[in-house]
Design an enzyme around this catalytic site. Structure first.
Site, PDB file in Angstrom:
ATOM      1  N   SER A 174       3.912 -11.417   6.961  1.00 42.17           N
ATOM      2  CA  SER A 174       5.304 -11.119   6.626  1.00 42.17           C
ATOM      3  C   SER A 174       5.388 -10.766   5.132  1.00 42.17           C
ATOM      4  CB  SER A 174       6.201 -12.295   7.007  1.00 42.17           C
ATOM      5  OG  SER A 174       7.520 -11.851   7.101  1.00 42.17           O
ATOM      6  N   ASP A 444       7.633  -6.981  17.392  1.00 37.30           N
ATOM      7  CA  ASP A 444       8.110  -7.579  16.147  1.00 37.30           C
ATOM      8  C   ASP A 444       9.116  -6.648  15.470  1.00 37.30           C
ATOM      9  OD1 ASP A 444       8.512  -8.712  13.686  1.00 37.30           O
ATOM     10  OD2 ASP A 444       6.482  -8.339  12.942  1.00 37.30           O
ATOM     11  N   HIS A 469       5.945 -11.406  15.495  1.00 40.85           N
ATOM     12  CA  HIS A 469       5.718 -11.461  14.057  1.00 40.85           C
ATOM     13  C   HIS A 469       4.499 -12.330  13.699  1.00 40.85           C
ATOM     14  CE1 HIS A 469       7.342 -10.463  10.189  1.00 40.85           C
ATOM     15  NE2 HIS A 469       7.539 -11.711   9.822  1.00 40.85           N
TER      16      HIS A 469
END
Ligand SMILES: *[C@@H]1O[C@H](CO)[C@@H](O)[C@H](O)[C@H]1NC(C)=O
Ligand SMILES: *[C@@H]1O[C@H](CO)[C@@H](O)[C@H](O)[C@H]1NC(C)=O
Ligand SMILES: *[C@@H]1O[C@H](CO)[C@@H](O)[C@H](O)[C@H]1NC(C)=O
Ligand SMILES: *[C@@H]1O[C@H](CO)[C@@H](O)[C@H](O)[C@H]1NC(C)=O
Ligand SMILES: *[C@@H]1O[C@H](CO)[C@@H](O)[C@H](O)[C@H]1NC(C)=O
Ligand SMILES: *[C@@H]1O[C@H](CO)[C@@H](O)[C@H](O)[C@H]1NC(C)=O
Ligand SMILES: CC(=O)N[C@H]1CO[C@H](CO)[C@@H](O)[C@@H]1O
Length: 501
Positions: A174, A444, A469
């Site tokens: 991320s 995601d 994710h």
């Protein structure tokens, strides 16, 4: 030991959320605790202790010699002389020592005899550069300072542990995935290769595509799920128009307060309400079935299939009843008695500057970074009604929060200038970088801002069909989809080539 700690963390987090749930469970694409969750495993391993490194407050002003203490963790168990150094980059939440003993990177460390380090991001967890999070003190919170922290930390650690000649690989998922790629870009002499999982490398003001991917993910269960959400939204919109309708909604959705159309905040309350209800779907899609648990392992058994199962279940009642049932299911999973939607109360939480305030777990800090560097505002502005959640939370809603939390200066122009600066500084999707792996998952929502093909010469895009994710970072399980297993093998091959060249 680890279990006792996890229970302690669980109790702590949950006591905070019960006292005060004005902060949505899912704010700006970020669940409480940060976007990279805790691995969903019961670990029997003792966790390594906190270690500290002295850092400059401002790496870009030689006249300011103020310093502070930054936290890091070490696992040298797998290290054999000459092996590589692996660095896990901390992000927008407390750095969790469980990552020092679990996760895909620990498997790679075992295979390659690596020395493992994790550095907590400045302003998160226990890494406090300033006395509090006053807006004036947050000027040292940005990705460039974080990359410089990493550069000085790596130089320090290599010397301290006698690793000057060793190859070094960074890992991040991320936002830290972006940092992992950007570190290779800015400090290529310090890093030989980088894994950048689900990395949003392009800053953008209006990230309306996010709800588009959520919609596509719901559509993988068939066409009815989105149709039923859209029908529920329409019903909800018309019930908002009358007193009776608003009272019905209050009961159906277990709201903590009345919806008061005479309040000056009414539009903002409605935006917050509907954005929180849509957040139920966003949070579940973003972390669908990925061997992870955040906030003490709650609600990980609620998947896209669960939500769409309820939305398509006629025995529950009309689509709006099913929408309300989804809401109740999520409230129960988080032990929340009622749905908070008061905009002012949320803003007041986010204005608190003490490190131990409820939004100090990272909500205030991440909001600041979105208002100054990245935006990524997940609005309901997708054109042509191609998402089913209505148009109740437009771009303006996110911009207004920046102004209300940090001051009138933090307006749309300042935010746009910050975005331009970020993309000029790093290159956005035209990032020129080699030896970086960019894994992302097809469902995601963040992949819309990732590297989407092999257009970055010398780097490798790894597309994992059907995962969410950062899925490739969590510990592997026998039940993992074949695509995910294959992605981990590709990453292993890349690491092998980076450390042997
Ligand atoms: C490193 O990780 C391994 C695998 O989880 C664990 O057995 C070991 O105790 C860890 N070492 C340290 C120093 O934390
Ligand atoms: C998820 O697990 C909890 C606790 O085990 C259980 O109470 C709940 O009903 C489960 N939810 C779903 C949707 O399966
Ligand atoms: C937060 O810290 C301050 C000062 O250190 C202390 O007075 C206060 O009681 C703490 N509040 C909470 C909620 O722990
Ligand atoms: C809107 O969506 C419909 C159906 O998906 C499509 O046929 C139409 O061309 C779209 N209109 C615009 C202006 O994009
Ligand atoms: C958002 O819209 C409201 C109502 O139209 C307006 O009063 C407010 O100034 C707008 N905020 C921003 C930041 O543009
Ligand atoms: C940001 O960049 C765009 C074009 O890339 C430009 O049109 C705009 O004026 C810039 N905005 C600010 C506030 O710098
Ligand atoms: C880097 C990477 O894996 N990109 C993929 C992200 O997701 C899109 C859409 O699902 C794929 O087309 C990309 O290849």
């Amino acid at each position: 030991m680890a279990d006792i700690m996890k229970v302690a963390i669980f109790v702590l987090v949950c006591s905070i959320c019960k006292i005060n749930a004005y902060m949505p469970k899912f704010h700006r694409g970020r669940p409480k605790g940060g976007m990279l969750g805790t691995p969903n495993v019961k670990s029997n391993h003792a966790l390594p202790p906190d270690m500290w490194v002295t850092q400059r407050l401002d790496h870009f002003n030689d006249a300011d010699t103020t310093t502070w203490q930054q936290r890091y963790f070490v696992n040298d168990t797998f290290y054999k002389k000459g092996g590589p150094v692996f660095v896990m980059i901390g992000g927008e939440g407390t750095a969790d020592p469980i990552w020092m003993v679990e996760g895909a990177w620990i498997d790679y460390a075992q295979k390659f005899n690596a020395f493992c380090l994790q550095l907590e991001h400045r302003y998160y967890g226990k890494s406090h550069p300033t006395i509090d999070m006053g807006t004036g003190n947050l000027i040292f919170l940005n990705s460039e300072q974080a990359l410089a922290d990493l550069a000085y930390f790596i130089t320090y650690a290599k010397q301290k542990f006698g690793l000057e000649k060793n190859k070094l690989i960074t890992f991040g998922g991320s936002y830290p995935g972006s940092l992992s790629a950007w570190f290779r870009l800015k400090y290529p002499h310090l890093v030989d290769g980088a894994v950048a999982s689900s990395a949003p490398i392009r800053a953008v003001l209006n990230f309306y595509e996010y709800l588009g991917v959520v919609t596509n993910s719901l559509a993988t269960t068939g066409p009815n799920c989105n149709k039923n959400v859209a029908a529920a939204t329409e019903d909800l919109g018309s019930k908002l128009q009358t007193d009776t309708g608003r009272n019905t909604l209050k009961t159906m959705f277990s709201m903590c307060d009345d919806l008061d159309p005479s309040s000056p905040d009414y539009q903002l309350d409605v935006a917050n309400l509907i954005s929180n209800i849509a957040g139920n779907f966003e949070g579940v899609v973003q972390y669908n079935k990925d061997n992870r648990a955040f906030e003490g392992a709650i609600a990980t058994n609620i998947t896209v299939d669960t939500l769409c199962g309820v939305m398509n279940d006629e025995s529950v009642g009309a689509p709006l009843d099913r929408y309300a049932k989804v809401n109740k299911m999520i409230l129960d999973a988080y032990s929340e008695k009622c749905l908070d939607f008061k905009y002012r109360a949320m803003i007041e939480d986010l204005q608190k500057t003490a490190w131990n305030s409820s939004a100090g777990e990272g909500g205030r800090q991440w909001t600041y970074q979105t208002c100054t560097e990245f935006a990524f505002f997940q609005s309901s502005d997708l054109s042509n009604k191609t998402q089913p959640f209505g148009s109740f939370f437009p771009l303006n809603f996110s911009v207004q929060q920046c102004i209300d939390i940090f001051g009138s200066k933090f307006n749309r122009d300042l935010i746009q200038a910050g975005i331009n600066r970020t993309n000029t500084n790093y290159g956005g999707e035209n990032l020129k970088v080699t030896k970086v792996a960019f894994p992302n998952g097809s469902i995601d929502p963040w992949h819309a801002l990732g590297i989407i093909d092999n257009s970055v010469a010398g780097s490798t895009a790894i597309f994992i069909d059907g995962t969410a994710h950062c899925a490739n970072m969590y510990p592997s399980l026998d039940s993992d989809p074949a695509e995910l297993t294959k992605a981990r093998q590709v990453i292993t091959g890349l690491i092998s080539s980076w450390i042997s060249s």
